[in-house]
Design a protein around this motif. Structure first.
Motif, PDB file in Angstrom:
ATOM      1  N   VAL A   8      85.462  26.459  85.840  1.00 40.41           N
ATOM      2  CA  VAL A   8      84.065  26.582  85.275  1.00 40.41           C
ATOM      3  C   VAL A   8      83.200  25.498  84.991  1.00 40.41           C
ATOM      4  O   VAL A   8      81.976  25.201  85.505  1.00 40.41           O
ATOM      5  CB  VAL A   8      83.959  27.892  84.204  1.00 40.41           C
ATOM      6  CG1 VAL A   8      82.527  27.860  83.776  1.00 40.41           C
ATOM      7  CG2 VAL A   8      84.689  28.946  84.767  1.00 40.41           C
ATOM      8  N   LEU A   9      84.004  24.606  84.298  1.00 37.19           N
ATOM      9  CA  LEU A   9      83.359  23.358  83.628  1.00 37.19           C
ATOM     10  C   LEU A   9      83.024  22.413  85.076  1.00 37.19           C
ATOM     11  O   LEU A   9      81.843  21.933  84.910  1.00 37.19           O
ATOM     12  CB  LEU A   9      84.051  22.727  82.738  1.00 37.19           C
ATOM     13  CG  LEU A   9      84.292  23.166  81.501  1.00 37.19           C
ATOM     14  CD1 LEU A   9      85.102  22.706  80.491  1.00 37.19           C
ATOM     15  CD2 LEU A   9      82.835  23.316  80.611  1.00 37.19           C
ATOM     16  N   ASN A  10      83.993  22.498  85.841  1.00 34.60           N
ATOM     17  CA  ASN A  10      83.573  21.420  86.966  1.00 34.60           C
ATOM     18  C   ASN A  10      82.521  22.455  87.885  1.00 34.60           C
ATOM     19  O   ASN A  10      81.985  21.442  88.604  1.00 34.60           O
ATOM     20  CB  ASN A  10      84.851  21.546  87.714  1.00 34.60           C
ATOM     21  CG  ASN A  10      86.050  20.776  87.360  1.00 34.60           C
ATOM     22  OD1 ASN A  10      85.871  19.927  86.372  1.00 34.60           O
ATOM     23  ND2 ASN A  10      87.517  20.883  87.592  1.00 34.60           N
ATOM     24  N   ASN A  11      82.605  23.582  88.106  1.00 32.82           N
ATOM     25  CA  ASN A  11      81.424  24.402  88.870  1.00 32.82           C
ATOM     26  C   ASN A  11      80.002  23.638  87.943  1.00 32.82           C
ATOM     27  O   ASN A  11      78.959  23.593  88.560  1.00 32.82           O
ATOM     28  CB  ASN A  11      81.694  25.696  88.747  1.00 32.82           C
ATOM     29  CG  ASN A  11      80.663  26.428  89.597  1.00 32.82           C
ATOM     30  OD1 ASN A  11      80.367  25.951  90.927  1.00 32.82           O
ATOM     31  ND2 ASN A  11      80.114  27.491  89.479  1.00 32.82           N
ATOM     32  N   ILE A  12      79.879  23.753  86.493  1.00 30.77           N
ATOM     33  CA  ILE A  12      78.975  23.519  86.174  1.00 30.77           C
ATOM     34  C   ILE A  12      78.320  21.982  86.216  1.00 30.77           C
ATOM     35  O   ILE A  12      77.287  21.894  86.533  1.00 30.77           O
ATOM     36  CB  ILE A  12      78.899  23.806  84.408  1.00 30.77           C
ATOM     37  CG1 ILE A  12      79.187  25.254  84.163  1.00 30.77           C
ATOM     38  CG2 ILE A  12      78.015  23.148  83.629  1.00 30.77           C
ATOM     39  CD1 ILE A  12      79.623  25.348  82.490  1.00 30.77           C
ATOM     40  N   VAL A  28      74.918  21.108  87.992  1.00 35.65           N
ATOM     41  CA  VAL A  28      74.014  19.830  87.437  1.00 35.65           C
ATOM     42  C   VAL A  28      73.652  18.894  88.343  1.00 35.65           C
ATOM     43  O   VAL A  28      72.510  18.295  88.431  1.00 35.65           O
ATOM     44  CB  VAL A  28      74.926  19.245  86.199  1.00 35.65           C
ATOM     45  CG1 VAL A  28      73.968  18.167  85.655  1.00 35.65           C
ATOM     46  CG2 VAL A  28      74.896  20.386  84.879  1.00 35.65           C
ATOM     47  N   ARG A  29      74.576  18.376  89.176  1.00 29.72           N
ATOM     48  CA  ARG A  29      74.072  17.360  89.893  1.00 29.72           C
ATOM     49  C   ARG A  29      73.108  17.685  91.300  1.00 29.72           C
ATOM     50  O   ARG A  29      72.270  16.923  91.535  1.00 29.72           O
ATOM     51  CB  ARG A  29      75.632  17.109  90.959  1.00 29.72           C
ATOM     52  CG  ARG A  29      76.377  16.103  89.847  1.00 29.72           C
ATOM     53  CD  ARG A  29      77.802  15.955  90.646  1.00 29.72           C
ATOM     54  NE  ARG A  29      78.809  15.065  89.870  1.00 29.72           N
ATOM     55  CZ  ARG A  29      80.016  14.901  89.999  1.00 29.72           C
ATOM     56  NH1 ARG A  29      80.420  15.388  91.191  1.00 29.72           N
ATOM     57  NH2 ARG A  29      80.625  14.192  89.246  1.00 29.72           N
ATOM     58  N   GLU A  40      70.885  28.194  89.036  1.00 32.00           N
ATOM     59  CA  GLU A  40      72.140  28.964  88.344  1.00 32.00           C
ATOM     60  C   GLU A  40      72.911  28.324  87.269  1.00 32.00           C
ATOM     61  O   GLU A  40      73.831  28.979  86.855  1.00 32.00           O
ATOM     62  CB  GLU A  40      73.253  28.993  89.750  1.00 32.00           C
ATOM     63  CG  GLU A  40      72.694  29.994  90.763  1.00 32.00           C
ATOM     64  CD  GLU A  40      72.560  31.441  90.419  1.00 32.00           C
ATOM     65  OE1 GLU A  40      73.308  32.017  89.725  1.00 32.00           O
ATOM     66  OE2 GLU A  40      71.530  32.032  91.088  1.00 32.00           O
ATOM     67  N   LEU A  41      72.361  27.161  86.962  1.00 30.65           N
ATOM     68  CA  LEU A  41      72.907  26.444  85.897  1.00 30.65           C
ATOM     69  C   LEU A  41      72.825  27.058  84.459  1.00 30.65           C
ATOM     70  O   LEU A  41      73.731  27.215  83.763  1.00 30.65           O
ATOM     71  CB  LEU A  41      72.393  25.056  85.609  1.00 30.65           C
ATOM     72  CG  LEU A  41      73.148  24.082  84.573  1.00 30.65           C
ATOM     73  CD1 LEU A  41      74.458  23.967  84.897  1.00 30.65           C
ATOM     74  CD2 LEU A  41      72.240  22.847  84.372  1.00 30.65           C
ATOM     75  N   PRO A  60      71.912  30.414  83.493  1.00 29.46           N
ATOM     76  CA  PRO A  60      72.942  31.597  83.507  1.00 29.46           C
ATOM     77  C   PRO A  60      74.359  31.458  83.399  1.00 29.46           C
ATOM     78  O   PRO A  60      75.023  32.146  82.767  1.00 29.46           O
ATOM     79  CB  PRO A  60      72.432  32.671  84.638  1.00 29.46           C
ATOM     80  CG  PRO A  60      71.821  31.825  85.621  1.00 29.46           C
ATOM     81  CD  PRO A  60      71.435  30.655  84.856  1.00 29.46           C
ATOM     82  N   THR A  61      74.753  30.595  83.869  1.00 32.93           N
ATOM     83  CA  THR A  61      76.309  29.991  83.867  1.00 32.93           C
ATOM     84  C   THR A  61      76.599  29.543  82.691  1.00 32.93           C
ATOM     85  O   THR A  61      77.772  29.907  82.135  1.00 32.93           O
ATOM     86  CB  THR A  61      76.611  28.853  85.035  1.00 32.93           C
ATOM     87  OG1 THR A  61      76.196  29.456  86.333  1.00 32.93           O
ATOM     88  CG2 THR A  61      78.052  28.640  85.004  1.00 32.93           C
ATOM     89  N   VAL A  62      75.675  28.704  81.983  1.00 31.89           N
ATOM     90  CA  VAL A  62      76.283  28.114  80.610  1.00 31.89           C
ATOM     91  C   VAL A  62      76.004  29.466  79.763  1.00 31.89           C
ATOM     92  O   VAL A  62      76.788  29.591  79.038  1.00 31.89           O
ATOM     93  CB  VAL A  62      75.246  27.168  80.287  1.00 31.89           C
ATOM     94  CG1 VAL A  62      75.264  26.827  78.916  1.00 31.89           C
ATOM     95  CG2 VAL A  62      75.381  25.978  81.197  1.00 31.89           C
ATOM     96  N   ILE A  63      75.077  30.226  79.895  1.00 30.70           N
ATOM     97  CA  ILE A  63      75.055  31.509  78.900  1.00 30.70           C
ATOM     98  C   ILE A  63      76.332  32.292  79.117  1.00 30.70           C
ATOM     99  O   ILE A  63      76.813  32.705  78.088  1.00 30.70           O
ATOM    100  CB  ILE A  63      73.664  32.283  79.285  1.00 30.70           C
ATOM    101  CG1 ILE A  63      72.539  31.319  79.028  1.00 30.70           C
ATOM    102  CG2 ILE A  63      73.730  33.345  78.558  1.00 30.70           C
ATOM    103  CD1 ILE A  63      71.196  32.024  79.319  1.00 30.70           C
ATOM    104  N   LYS A  64      76.701  32.712  80.260  1.00 33.33           N
ATOM    105  CA  LYS A  64      77.736  33.491  80.317  1.00 33.33           C
ATOM    106  C   LYS A  64      79.010  32.979  79.948  1.00 33.33           C
ATOM    107  O   LYS A  64      80.027  33.448  79.242  1.00 33.33           O
ATOM    108  CB  LYS A  64      78.046  33.749  82.046  1.00 33.33           C
ATOM    109  CG  LYS A  64      77.107  34.949  82.702  1.00 33.33           C
ATOM    110  CD  LYS A  64      77.279  35.216  83.819  1.00 33.33           C
ATOM    111  CE  LYS A  64      76.336  36.250  84.412  1.00 33.33           C
ATOM    112  NZ  LYS A  64      76.272  36.152  85.747  1.00 33.33           N
ATOM    113  N   LEU A  65      79.433  31.461  80.167  1.00 36.90           N
ATOM    114  CA  LEU A  65      80.334  30.990  79.538  1.00 36.90           C
ATOM    115  C   LEU A  65      80.197  30.820  78.051  1.00 36.90           C
ATOM    116  O   LEU A  65      81.218  31.001  77.179  1.00 36.90           O
ATOM    117  CB  LEU A  65      80.348  29.371  80.058  1.00 36.90           C
ATOM    118  CG  LEU A  65      81.458  28.707  79.462  1.00 36.90           C
ATOM    119  CD1 LEU A  65      82.768  29.181  79.998  1.00 36.90           C
ATOM    120  CD2 LEU A  65      81.320  27.182  80.165  1.00 36.90           C
ATOM    121  N   SER A  66      79.189  30.673  77.471  1.00 37.61           N
ATOM    122  CA  SER A  66      78.946  30.704  75.805  1.00 37.61           C
ATOM    123  C   SER A  66      79.265  31.998  75.353  1.00 37.61           C
ATOM    124  O   SER A  66      80.074  32.043  74.610  1.00 37.61           O
ATOM    125  CB  SER A  66      77.449  30.219  75.601  1.00 37.61           C
ATOM    126  OG  SER A  66      77.169  30.607  74.243  1.00 37.61           O
TER     127      SER A  66
END
Length: 288
Positions: free
Chosen positions: A115-119, A123-124, A129-130, A132-138
């Motif tokens: 997941v972190l690699n996907n984030i 970012v790049r 989608e960045l 909502p992805t961080v919110i779900k991971l949080s």
């Protein structure tokens, strides 16, 4: 009463528990002699017109004396056995709690690195989608760190956790992986052991994509009549010999152990491989 408490508090632990039966019998004879001495003294003091008969008095006092000894031994054994059983149950409960805590800690998310690699990739490319992805991971991390300390959690919270996890995996694989998810919860008031179902889903995503043509994962969960019916199916390549890493199988082995410890006969787990499909089916009786 004195004879009873002398036996239960002093003589039984000192002699019978230490298998010194001869000393216990001698101590009872000494006590009986003391009782007879007291009885004879009181008899002569209170009944002066009748002679004291030692033989008759001994027979008269022997029955309540033997009865008191028997009752004191039975009482002491029952009391100590109940105490030992209570201590044993407490130790077993503490060991169970410790083991479950250890097993639960091992089921911490192996998917975090992916997941972190996907984030990082999001970012790049500055993708929308960045966030909502961080919110779900949080939310996933918050659930695991703060809410799973309880013995059980609300079923709705566990399903939210599963949904967030699946959404992150869908985002990771995109259209390369066909994922079908169906949650039908007719009874949402039940509670469940936290992070009990996630290893099955994690295992499907871990082994249901690489070297597989048209990979597909099917996840279903229903709750009806106090029974949770959970299933996970994923395609796998029968001709590919998988190279296992150090953590391979940890999640599956642990969840089996947790099911045995927590639900015993209240669960049914079947794992099958058939026609290129890896199929897991779990039924849990959620009724207390």
């Amino acid at each position: 009463m004195s004879l009873f408490y002398i036996n239960t508090e002093l003589l039984i632990p000192k002699f019978i528990y230490k298998k010194k039966l001869v000393f216990f019998i001698l101590s009872q004879l000494v006590l009986f002699c003391i009782i007879m001495l007291i009885h004879g003294t009181l008899f002569k003091f209170m009944i002066k017109n009748s002679p004291f008969n030692l033989m008759f008095s001994s027979l008269y006092n022997s029955i309540p004396f033997l009865f008191t000894i028997t009752v004191s031994i039975v009482y002491k054994y029952l009391k100590d056995n109940l105490k030992e059983n209570a201590i044993l149950k407490e130790k077993q409960a503490e060991n169970l709690k410790t083991e479950l805590s250890f097993l639960r800690s091992q089921i911490s998310p192996h998917f975090l690195f992916n997941v972190l690699n996907n984030i990082v990739a999001l970012v790049r490319i500055k993708s929308d989608e960045l966030e909502p992805t961080v919110i779900k991971l949080s939310s996933i991390l918050q659930y695991m760190l703060y809410e799973t300390d309880e013995e059980n959690v609300a079923l709705t919270n566990e399903i939210e956790y599963l949904t967030s996890y699946i959404d992150l995996q869908k985002q990771r694989f995109g259209k390369k992986l066909n994922t079908q998810v169906s949650f039908d919860i007719q009874e949402n008031w039940h509670r469940i052991e936290p992070m009990l179902l996630i290893p099955f889903i994690e295992n499907a995503f871990k082994h249901g994509f690489s070297n597989i043509q048209n990979p597909e994962i099917i996840i279903g969960l229903t709750v009806k009549n106090n029974v949770l019916d959970f299933s996970v199916k994923n395609k796998f390549n029968e001709n590919t010999q998988e190279i296992k890493d150090k953590t391979s199988g940890i999640g599956m082995a642990n969840v089996k152990r947790r099911l045995e410890l927590l639900y015993g006969e209240k669960h049914q787990l079947s794992i099958n491989k058939l026609d290129g499909w890896f199929d897991i089916s779990l039924k849990l009786n959620l009724q207390s």
